[in-house]
Design an enzyme around this catalytic site. Structure first.
Site, short mmCIF file in Angstrom:
data_model
loop_
_atom_site.label_atom_id
_atom_site.label_comp_id
_atom_site.label_asym_id
_atom_site.label_seq_id
_atom_site.Cartn_x
_atom_site.Cartn_y
_atom_site.Cartn_z
N GLN A 9 29.68 17.92 96.94
CA GLN A 9 31.14 18.10 97.01
C GLN A 9 31.47 18.92 98.27
O GLN A 9 30.96 20.04 98.42
CB GLN A 9 31.64 18.85 95.77
CG GLN A 9 33.16 19.00 95.72
CD GLN A 9 33.64 19.85 94.57
OE1 GLN A 9 33.19 20.99 94.39
NE2 GLN A 9 34.56 19.32 93.78
N THR A 19 30.03 25.50 91.01
CA THR A 19 29.63 26.60 91.88
C THR A 19 28.81 27.60 91.07
O THR A 19 29.18 27.95 89.96
CB THR A 19 30.90 27.25 92.47
OG1 THR A 19 31.44 26.35 93.43
CG2 THR A 19 30.59 28.58 93.13
N TYR A 66 27.82 33.13 87.84
CA TYR A 66 27.86 33.36 89.29
C TYR A 66 26.96 34.53 89.68
O TYR A 66 27.26 35.26 90.63
CB TYR A 66 29.31 33.62 89.73
CG TYR A 66 30.28 32.57 89.26
CD1 TYR A 66 31.30 32.88 88.38
CD2 TYR A 66 30.15 31.24 89.65
CE1 TYR A 66 32.17 31.91 87.92
CE2 TYR A 66 31.03 30.26 89.20
CZ TYR A 66 32.03 30.60 88.33
OH TYR A 66 32.90 29.65 87.87
N HIS A 77 36.58 17.61 98.16
CA HIS A 77 37.22 18.52 97.21
C HIS A 77 38.68 18.74 97.63
O HIS A 77 38.96 19.47 98.56
CB HIS A 77 36.49 19.86 97.18
CG HIS A 77 36.81 20.70 95.97
ND1 HIS A 77 37.96 20.54 95.25
CD2 HIS A 77 36.13 21.71 95.40
CE1 HIS A 77 37.98 21.42 94.26
NE2 HIS A 77 36.89 22.15 94.31
N TYR A 111 41.94 24.86 96.52
CA TYR A 111 41.29 25.08 97.81
C TYR A 111 42.13 24.46 98.92
O TYR A 111 43.22 23.96 98.66
CB TYR A 111 39.84 24.61 97.74
CG TYR A 111 39.11 25.40 96.68
CD1 TYR A 111 38.78 24.84 95.46
CD2 TYR A 111 38.87 26.76 96.86
CE1 TYR A 111 38.17 25.58 94.46
CE2 TYR A 111 38.28 27.52 95.85
CZ TYR A 111 37.93 26.93 94.67
OH TYR A 111 37.37 27.68 93.67
N ARG A 138 38.04 14.55 94.55
CA ARG A 138 38.43 15.23 93.32
C ARG A 138 39.87 15.70 93.48
O ARG A 138 40.24 16.30 94.50
CB ARG A 138 37.51 16.40 93.00
CG ARG A 138 38.02 17.23 91.83
CD ARG A 138 37.09 18.29 91.32
NE ARG A 138 36.39 17.82 90.11
CZ ARG A 138 35.84 18.67 89.23
NH1 ARG A 138 35.87 19.98 89.45
NH2 ARG A 138 35.21 18.18 88.16
N ASN A 147 41.77 22.11 92.69
CA ASN A 147 41.48 23.48 92.24
C ASN A 147 41.86 24.61 93.19
O ASN A 147 41.17 25.62 93.25
CB ASN A 147 39.99 23.60 91.89
CG ASN A 147 39.65 22.81 90.64
OD1 ASN A 147 40.54 22.35 89.94
ND2 ASN A 147 38.38 22.61 90.38
C1 LIG Z 1 35.67 28.19 88.44
C2 LIG Z 1 36.41 27.57 89.32
C3 LIG Z 1 37.86 27.60 89.19
C4 LIG Z 1 35.88 26.82 90.46
C5 LIG Z 1 34.88 27.37 91.24
C6 LIG Z 1 34.41 26.65 92.33
C7 LIG Z 1 34.92 25.40 92.63
C8 LIG Z 1 34.41 24.61 93.80
C9 LIG Z 1 35.92 24.87 91.82
O1 LIG Z 1 36.40 23.64 92.09
C10 LIG Z 1 36.42 25.58 90.73
#
Ligand SMILES: C=C(C)c1ccc(C)c(O)c1
Length: 400
Positions: free
Chosen positions: A115, A38, A376, A192, A197, A244, A195
């Site tokens: 993704q 991201t 970011y 996805h 989500y 993932r 992590n």
């Molecule tokens: C930096 C992190 C934790 C992060 C950010 C965006 C996504 C889609 C992800 O899987 C992990």
């Protein structure tokens, strides 16, 4: 950013990292994978991939023909979103930009797998309230942390445990997004389910307190993820579908290795995927986020969980695995992973700062350090301005 002087590069050109392998319909010439990253450069409103910079960013990172790129995470719908500057793939405007990006990657002879993302409680509550959308998760008001709880309260929005009908709608959204990706020219998609989500919020008992068929047991917590897998496989084929998983991730309030039952949850999911594979529907690959990175927001090498490994995956899954997590500075770990003939290696942060990473890994060239504050940021700085090795030498970086 100069070369990382603390790292002694090792040429990997003679290792399995450069042994061709077929993934889905993609004949890869190397096993270096651009991990999903991201970057928060999408345009708002509209969650449109950045029209000025995104094509160049992906062009720069796909120059070595036969490389597999997983894009940054892409929202399947507005309801699945919740960050203004992350891209979606539900609108014509978004698809028009992705078509240009995918075409450029293919022009370079490489392959692209978007993704598919659904934030759940990781969304910004204030964005969901502003846009008249729900603030979703597996259960009502089980907060990621007190800060988010306060933000939601101030925004005047509850965290909503989604209904079975809303799950059904999300599954339709995943299928449509997958079809949109293929229409735009993608070679496949990655679900996805890692992590912290939404799909991960269902897998983890810390966030899933449901009492219906989507909660309360290992099988029930896996149901949503597996229903998404089955629906997308039916729509675009198993050879165009990947997933993932992050068994040990603690980012976003997930249990990681600290819940002794969590590995059983992932062994079950992967076992169900292998059962499907044996019945003729083998996914193109599993992308496993290694416990070398238990929280991607911490610095390089910090926070590794060393009380467990992902080796259990290989006792269950007999297909292709992408292993990701702090590998660029650890060629010795990379070589160890590459002993398995079905393994590819995902590279993240160092692929940001080394657009020609594949060649640097092949030849053992110095790596440019990355600038975390610009990960970011809405800027081309830290996005498309990292030089290739040759450009860096012209800048005198090798003399610094
Ligand atoms: C930096 C992190 C934790 C992060 C950010 C965006 C996504 C889609 C992800 O899987 C992990």
């Amino acid at each position: 950013m100069p070369f990382n002087k603390d790292f002694k590069p090792v040429a990997l050109g003679d290792t399995n990292l450069f042994k061709p392998i077929t993934v889905g319909n993609c004949k890869l010439k190397n096993r270096v994978v651009l991990a999903p990253l991201t970057r928060m450069r999408a345009e708002h409103p509209g969650n449109v991939p950045n029209k000025k910079w995104a094509v160049e960013y992906y062009d720069q990172r796909s120059k070595t023909p036969g490389t597999l790129l997983i894009t940054e995470a892409v929202f399947i719908s507005a309801q699945a979103g919740g960050y203004d500057n992350a891209p979606g793939i539900w609108s014509e405007e978004q698809m028009a930009e992705w078509k240009k990006i995918f075409a450029k990657i293919h022009e370079n002879g490489s392959f692209v797998w978007p993704q598919l993302w659904n934030l759940g409680r990781q969304a910004f509550p204030e964005c969901m309230k502003r846009d008249g959308l729900r603030y979703d998760s597996a259960s009502d008001n089980i907060w990621m942390d007190d800060e988010v709880k306060e933000k939601a309260k101030n925004a005047g929005i509850e965290q909503h445990g989604i209904t079975e009908d809303e799950i059904k709608q999300y599954i339709k959204d995943y299928v449509q997004a997958a079809k949109n990706c293929i229409e735009c020219g993608a070679d496949g998609i990655q679900i996805h389910s890692a992590n912290s989500y939404l799909l991960n919020q269902f897998l983890d008992p810390v966030s899933n307190k449901r009492t219906d068929k989507y909660g309360g047991s290992i099988e029930n917590r896996a149901r949503f993820t597996l229903e998404v897998v089955d629906a997308i496989v039916d729509a675009i084929g198993a050879e165009r579908t990947a997933i993932r998983l992050s068994p040990y991730n603690t980012f976003g309030g997930m249990s990681g290795g600290y819940d002794p039952t969590l590995l059983a949850q992932y062994a079950y999911v992967i076992g169900e995927l292998e059962k499907r594979a044996i019945n003729g529907k083998r996914l193109a690959f599993l992308d496993i986020f290694e416990p070398r990175v238990s929280n991607p927001f911490v610095d390089e090498g910090v926070g590794a969980y060393d009380q467990g490994t992902t080796e259990f995956v290989f006792s269950i899954w007999k297909g292709i695995v992408v292993r990701t997590g702090n590998l660029a500075l650890h060629p010795e770990v990379a070589k160890e992973y590459l002993k398995n003939k079905n393994t590819l290696l995902g590279y993240g942060r160092y692929y940001i700062s080394n657009p020609d990473l594949v060649e640097r890994l092949r030849k053992g060239l110095p790596l440019s350090s990355y600038d975390r504050p610009s990960f970011y940021a809405m800027s081309d700085k830290g996005y498309t301005d990292y030089p290739t090795y040759e450009e860096a030498v012209k800048l005198g970086w090798d003399k610094e």
